[in-house]
Design a protein around this motif. Structure first.
Motif, short mmCIF file in Angstrom:
data_model
loop_
_atom_site.label_atom_id
_atom_site.label_comp_id
_atom_site.label_asym_id
_atom_site.label_seq_id
_atom_site.Cartn_x
_atom_site.Cartn_y
_atom_site.Cartn_z
N ILE A 38 -1.75 18.69 -4.75
CA ILE A 38 -2.15 20.08 -4.73
C ILE A 38 -0.90 20.92 -4.48
CG2 ILE A 38 -4.49 19.60 -3.94
CD1 ILE A 38 -3.60 20.22 -1.12
N THR A 39 -1.03 22.21 -4.57
CA THR A 39 0.11 23.10 -4.40
C THR A 39 0.75 22.87 -3.03
OG1 THR A 39 -0.95 24.76 -5.80
CG2 THR A 39 0.88 25.48 -4.40
N GLY A 40 2.03 22.49 -3.06
CA GLY A 40 2.75 22.29 -1.81
C GLY A 40 2.56 20.92 -1.20
N ALA A 41 1.78 20.05 -1.82
CA ALA A 41 1.56 18.71 -1.27
C ALA A 41 1.46 17.71 -2.41
CB ALA A 41 0.29 18.68 -0.43
N HIS A 42 1.94 16.53 -2.17
CA HIS A 42 1.91 15.47 -3.18
C HIS A 42 2.03 14.13 -2.47
CE1 HIS A 42 6.25 14.81 -2.62
NE2 HIS A 42 6.35 16.13 -2.56
N PRO A 43 1.63 13.05 -3.12
CA PRO A 43 1.78 11.73 -2.50
C PRO A 43 3.24 11.46 -2.14
CG PRO A 43 0.35 11.59 -4.41
CD PRO A 43 0.94 12.97 -4.42
N PHE A 44 3.45 10.84 -1.01
CA PHE A 44 4.80 10.58 -0.51
C PHE A 44 4.98 9.08 -0.35
CE2 PHE A 44 8.18 10.17 2.57
CZ PHE A 44 9.07 11.19 2.23
N THR A 45 6.06 8.55 -0.90
CA THR A 45 6.36 7.12 -0.81
C THR A 45 7.25 6.88 0.39
OG1 THR A 45 6.30 7.04 -3.23
CG2 THR A 45 7.15 5.10 -2.08
N SER A 46 6.67 6.40 1.46
CA SER A 46 7.44 6.18 2.69
C SER A 46 8.56 5.17 2.50
CB SER A 46 6.51 5.71 3.82
OG SER A 46 5.47 6.65 4.05
N THR A 47 8.32 4.18 1.65
CA THR A 47 9.32 3.13 1.44
C THR A 47 10.48 3.58 0.56
OG1 THR A 47 7.82 2.30 -0.30
CG2 THR A 47 7.81 1.16 1.81
N SER A 48 10.48 4.85 0.15
CA SER A 48 11.62 5.39 -0.59
C SER A 48 12.68 5.95 0.36
CB SER A 48 11.16 6.49 -1.56
OG SER A 48 10.66 7.61 -0.84
N LEU A 99 0.83 -1.21 0.00
CA LEU A 99 0.00 0.00 0.00
C LEU A 99 0.86 1.26 0.00
CD1 LEU A 99 -2.83 -1.05 2.49
CD2 LEU A 99 -2.99 -0.83 0.01
N SER A 100 1.97 1.25 0.73
CA SER A 100 2.86 2.41 0.73
C SER A 100 3.42 2.66 -0.67
CB SER A 100 4.01 2.19 1.72
OG SER A 100 3.56 2.14 3.04
N ASN A 101 3.81 1.58 -1.34
CA ASN A 101 4.35 1.72 -2.69
C ASN A 101 3.31 2.27 -3.66
OD1 ASN A 101 6.66 0.60 -1.64
ND2 ASN A 101 6.37 -1.41 -2.58
N ILE A 102 2.10 1.73 -3.59
CA ILE A 102 1.06 2.13 -4.54
C ILE A 102 0.55 3.54 -4.26
CG2 ILE A 102 -1.29 1.62 -5.30
CD1 ILE A 102 -0.70 -1.32 -4.97
N LEU A 103 0.37 3.88 -2.98
CA LEU A 103 -0.10 5.23 -2.64
C LEU A 103 0.89 6.29 -3.11
CD1 LEU A 103 -1.55 4.69 0.95
CD2 LEU A 103 -2.83 5.17 -1.14
N GLY A 104 2.17 5.97 -3.08
CA GLY A 104 3.18 6.92 -3.55
C GLY A 104 3.14 7.16 -5.04
N LEU A 105 2.45 6.31 -5.78
CA LEU A 105 2.34 6.47 -7.24
C LEU A 105 1.06 7.18 -7.67
CD1 LEU A 105 3.60 3.03 -8.64
CD2 LEU A 105 4.73 5.25 -8.84
N LEU A 106 0.21 7.54 -6.73
CA LEU A 106 -1.06 8.17 -7.09
C LEU A 106 -0.81 9.47 -7.85
CD1 LEU A 106 -3.19 7.72 -3.84
CD2 LEU A 106 -3.39 6.47 -5.99
N PRO A 107 -1.45 9.65 -8.98
CA PRO A 107 -1.25 10.88 -9.80
C PRO A 107 -2.10 12.04 -9.30
CG PRO A 107 -2.77 9.42 -10.92
CD PRO A 107 -2.35 8.69 -9.66
N ILE A 108 -1.97 12.36 -8.02
CA ILE A 108 -2.73 13.46 -7.46
C ILE A 108 -1.78 14.40 -6.74
CG2 ILE A 108 -4.83 12.10 -7.12
CD1 ILE A 108 -4.06 11.80 -4.18
#
Length: 257
Positions: free
Chosen positions: A110-120, A99-108
């Motif tokens: 907003i200004t100043g915020a973006h999906p973050f891949t914790s497993t990176s 789930l961490s990997n997939i959530l980090g790939l979400l194409p969403i």
């Protein structure tokens, strides 16, 4: 995605930033922590939706039972009947990483915020690896005591070679959590950097005119779609590899020969 003077920084996506307070706090709540919480909420929701125990399972219940059955089969194959007690641990590690990997790939975003891949981040993968490795040590010494050290002496080793083999096997064993964490960390980091670089080509080419936009941006967009699909596959594979290696390490602790 940080951009200054038309340049896009592919490493900006890995920056850990505090959401509340400052980094001078002892325990700041960061974007990494936020997305780990989101991952846990998604995992909790996934399990909650599949625990209805209906006689004729729906799609959600079937999905949960399918994943748990998959992990249970993996443990049964690699550890044996005694490994059933470790299914919750391996299942949690597998689902959290997936789930961490997939959530980090979400194409969403907003200004100043973006999906973050914790497993990176190696700190996160390192903690997960230490959790798995620590469980192996606890189980190994609890079941076998100091006889657990015999794991580092392969059967049939000549007596003169025992000291050397013991050192080699011990070093190999102690490197396991590092390699387990590094594999996941590198795979996620490299894939996300590549995606950001291709995205930079597309964005920059869009402002270079119609000709250059099609010549550079078109192939980059097609390649990015392919790499995105490949990265999604890598997300699943890395979660599987982490769970598989954890089950193999547990086998060494449970079924010591």
């Amino acid at each position: 995605m940080a951009a200054e003077g038309g340049k896009i920084d592919p490493m900006h996506q890995f920056t850990v930033e505090p959401l509340f307070g400052t980094m001078n706090w002892h325990f700041p709540f960061t974007n990494s922590a936020l997305w780990m919480v989101i991952t846990l909420v998604c995992l909790w929701g996934f399990m909650l939706g599949g625990m209805k125990r209906e006689l004729v399972p729906g799609r959600w219940q079937a999905a949960v039972e399918g994943v748990t059955g998959f992990i249970n089969g993996m443990i049964a194959t690699n550890v044996g009947p005694e490994g059933k007690r470790f299914v919750p641990l391996v299942f949690t590690l597998f689902m959290f990483i997936l789930l961490s990997n997939i959530l980090g790939l979400l194409p969403i975003g907003i200004t100043g915020a973006h999906p973050f891949t914790s497993t990176s981040h190696f700190t996160v993968t390192g903690v997960l690896a230490l959790l798995a490795f620590g469980t192996v040590l606890v189980v190994g010494f609890a079941r076998h005591g100091f006889h657990f050290f015999s794991l580092f002496i392969p059967s049939g080793t000549p007596k003169l070679m025992i000291p050397l083999m013991f050192v080699i096997e011990l070093i190999s064993f102690m490197v396991r959590p590092f390699s387990l964490a590094l594999r996941l960390f590198v795979a996620m980091t490299a894939g996300h950097i590549l995606l950001k670089v291709l995205a930079g080509f597309i964005i920059n080419s869009s402002g270079a005119g119609l000709g250059w936009g099609i010549l550079v941006g078109g192939p980059s967009f097609i390649l990015m779609v392919g790499i995105s699909a490949l990265e999604l596959l890598v997300c699943v594979i890395q979660a599987y590899v982490f769970a598989l290696l954890t089950s193999l390490y547990l086998n060494d602790a449970v079924n010591l020969h």
